[in-house]
Scaffold this motif. Structure first.
Motif, PDB file in Angstrom:
ATOM      1  N   UNK A   1      -4.639 -10.900   0.733  1.00  0.00           N
ATOM      2  CA  UNK A   1      -4.069  -9.580   0.536  1.00  0.00           C
ATOM      3  C   UNK A   1      -3.726  -9.302  -0.910  1.00  0.00           C
ATOM      4  N   UNK A   2      -3.468  -8.044  -1.240  1.00  0.00           N
ATOM      5  CA  UNK A   2      -3.169  -7.648  -2.620  1.00  0.00           C
ATOM      6  C   UNK A   2      -1.767  -8.041  -3.053  1.00  0.00           C
TER       7      UNK A   2
ATOM      8  N   UNK B   1      -5.656  -6.069   7.911  1.00  0.00           N
ATOM      9  CA  UNK B   1      -4.249  -5.685   8.012  1.00  0.00           C
ATOM     10  C   UNK B   1      -3.428  -5.810   6.743  1.00  0.00           C
ATOM     11  N   UNK B   2      -3.900  -6.575   5.764  1.00  0.00           N
ATOM     12  CA  UNK B   2      -2.997  -6.980   4.680  1.00  0.00           C
ATOM     13  C   UNK B   2      -2.759  -5.864   3.661  1.00  0.00           C
ATOM     14  N   UNK B   3      -3.824  -5.239   3.162  1.00  0.00           N
ATOM     15  CA  UNK B   3      -3.627  -4.094   2.272  1.00  0.00           C
ATOM     16  C   UNK B   3      -2.968  -2.946   3.019  1.00  0.00           C
ATOM     17  N   UNK B   4      -3.298  -2.809   4.294  1.00  0.00           N
ATOM     18  CA  UNK B   4      -2.685  -1.780   5.132  1.00  0.00           C
ATOM     19  C   UNK B   4      -1.173  -1.942   5.174  1.00  0.00           C
ATOM     20  N   UNK B   5      -0.714  -3.164   5.380  1.00  0.00           N
ATOM     21  CA  UNK B   5       0.733  -3.405   5.416  1.00  0.00           C
ATOM     22  C   UNK B   5       1.384  -3.186   4.059  1.00  0.00           C
ATOM     23  N   UNK B   6       0.658  -3.475   2.979  1.00  0.00           N
ATOM     24  CA  UNK B   6       1.196  -3.207   1.640  1.00  0.00           C
ATOM     25  C   UNK B   6       1.443  -1.716   1.468  1.00  0.00           C
ATOM     26  N   UNK B   7       0.507  -0.896   1.935  1.00  0.00           N
ATOM     27  CA  UNK B   7       0.679   0.560   1.840  1.00  0.00           C
ATOM     28  C   UNK B   7       1.851   1.006   2.706  1.00  0.00           C
ATOM     29  N   UNK B   8       1.953   0.482   3.923  1.00  0.00           N
ATOM     30  CA  UNK B   8       3.065   0.855   4.803  1.00  0.00           C
ATOM     31  C   UNK B   8       4.409   0.461   4.194  1.00  0.00           C
ATOM     32  N   UNK B   9       4.443  -0.731   3.611  1.00  0.00           N
ATOM     33  CA  UNK B   9       5.679  -1.170   2.961  1.00  0.00           C
ATOM     34  C   UNK B   9       6.047  -0.246   1.806  1.00  0.00           C
TER      35      UNK B   9
END
Length: 395
Positions: A266-267, A236-244
């Motif tokens: 996460x990144x 979920x962590x890189x995914x949320x970075x992209x969404x943000x």
């Protein structure tokens, strides 16, 4: 690099468009490789309240339908569930299912897809947690072989953004959620609760419904905003970075992403994410996306007297807090009932010639968890920002 994130354009919830875009997003990362014939997969949705799909409050049923088609075609059974804010029982939750357009799924899949009817609660210990080493969770998750987290991209008053990481808070039974706000009232500690839950349950796949998201007074009373994307990742962590990044935010704007970065999960930025399947090679961005709160502006780097003074001023003046708009309040007492700190009392007020019971917030008790704002059925509880702070943030 962290887990790959796939992003696909999807301009509407048209059945064929969703099928094409969601399938591409999943297949680009081989997202269903874990599925075995005969297994049971739990779809953990975002069903925060009884809202029609077009309101962009909850995971859209067309996304859920296509996932059910893919999984049952592979020989799996599916259980759909979540624990909304409120009592965790059949009467209440099935009302949510109905409002969110999910009741038809059971009959359309000949018993291979079920809406969760197990409302038991289980206790857990998680020694590796940073915040939540003991907690109570929804028992239906014990009866599935794997979890797919299917979230909605929205603003969130306390966490900045509600997406993949935040969605796992729905594993906590509804009426007990306020207890965790009291146990972890500080923003960073509460963000780590969200990360802990993801690390404990370890969903096999994360899907984000970002075709229509929510901006402003999210996650339940904001404004629908078309984004036009579906995303997928195995973490979920890189995914949320992209969404943000899509909605103009960075990791310092979203405490859950920052907590994951600090834990090495996460990144640090979008530059550290391996993004695949970008439709037509075009990066999806939404200009002027309205936030619920501003986090990044209270953390300035680079040193210097000017930056330090700016940081101090904004910490003093740019403090958000819940505040009722009396003209929109109907006196339902939902905020009073959900406030974990007991900071709300109901008082008589004359509103447009009518005497109503209106919530009054004791600021000395308020922990700024924004439960009142999140669960207000009329959107009358707003996120209030100090006007002076807004001015300071622009200088």
């Amino acid at each position: 690099m962290f887990e790959k994130v796939s992003v696909e354009k999807c301009t509407s919830y048209d059945k064929e468009l969703v099928k094409n875009s969601l399938d591409k997003a999943i297949d680009e990362i081989d997202g269903l490789s874990f599925v075995k014939e005969g297994m049971t997969v739990g779809l953990k949705l975002n069903l925060v309240g009884a809202a029609a799909p077009e309101k962009a409050v909850t995971t859209h049923p067309m996304i859920v339908r296509r996932l059910c088609e893919r999984l049952t075609e592979m020989g799996a059974k599916v259980v759909i569930g979540d624990s909304p804010g409120g009592v965790f029982n059949k009467s209440y939750v099935f009302g949510i299912y109905k409002a969110c357009g999910l009741l038809e799924l059971e009959k359309d899949f000949d018993g291979k897809v079920k809406l969760n009817e197990d409302f038991s609660e289980k206790d857990a210990e998680f020694a590796d947690a940073v915040s939540i080493k003991t907690f109570t969770y929804t028992g239906w998750l014990d009866d599935v072989d794997a979890i797919i987290n299917v979230s909605k991209l929205k603003t969130h008053a306390m966490m900045g953004m509600s997406c993949a990481v935040k969605n796992m808070f729905g594993t906590i039974p509804g009426v007990t959620k306020p207890q965790y706000h009291m146990r972890f009232p500080e923003e960073r500690a509460f963000a780590n609760v969200m990360v802990d839950l993801n690390e404990f349950f370890k969903p096999q796949l994360y899907i984000v419904d970002a075709i229509d998201g929510m901006e402003g007074n999210g996650p339940t009373a904001g404004d629908k905003r078309h984004i036009g994307a579906v995303l997928a990742s195995k973490k979920p962590y890189a995914l949320d970075v992209v969404c943000a990044d899509i909605i103009g935010m960075g990791i310092r704007d979203v405490p859950t992403i920052m907590a994951a970065f600090e834990r090495g999960l996460g990144p640090e930025s979008i530059a550290d994410v391996d993004i695949v399947s970008l439709s037509d090679g075009e990066h999806i961005k939404v200009a002027d996306f309205k936030r619920a709160t501003i986090h990044q502006s209270i953390d300035f780097s680079g040193g210097g007297f000017g930056n330090k003074m700016k940081s101090v001023l904004i910490k003093l003046f740019l403090q958000t807090r819940p505040q009722v708009k009396a003209a929109e309040c109907v006196g339902c007492k939902k905020c009073y009932e959900t406030c974990p700190a007991g900071a709300i009392t109901m008082v008589e007020r004359n509103v447009k010639g009518k005497v109503l019971m209106i919530p009054e917030i004791d600021r000395s008790k308020c922990i700024k968890c924004f439960c009142c704002q999140e669960f207000c059925p009329k959107g009358a509880m707003k996120v209030h920002e100090n006007p002076l702070g807004k001015f300071v943030s622009t200088i």
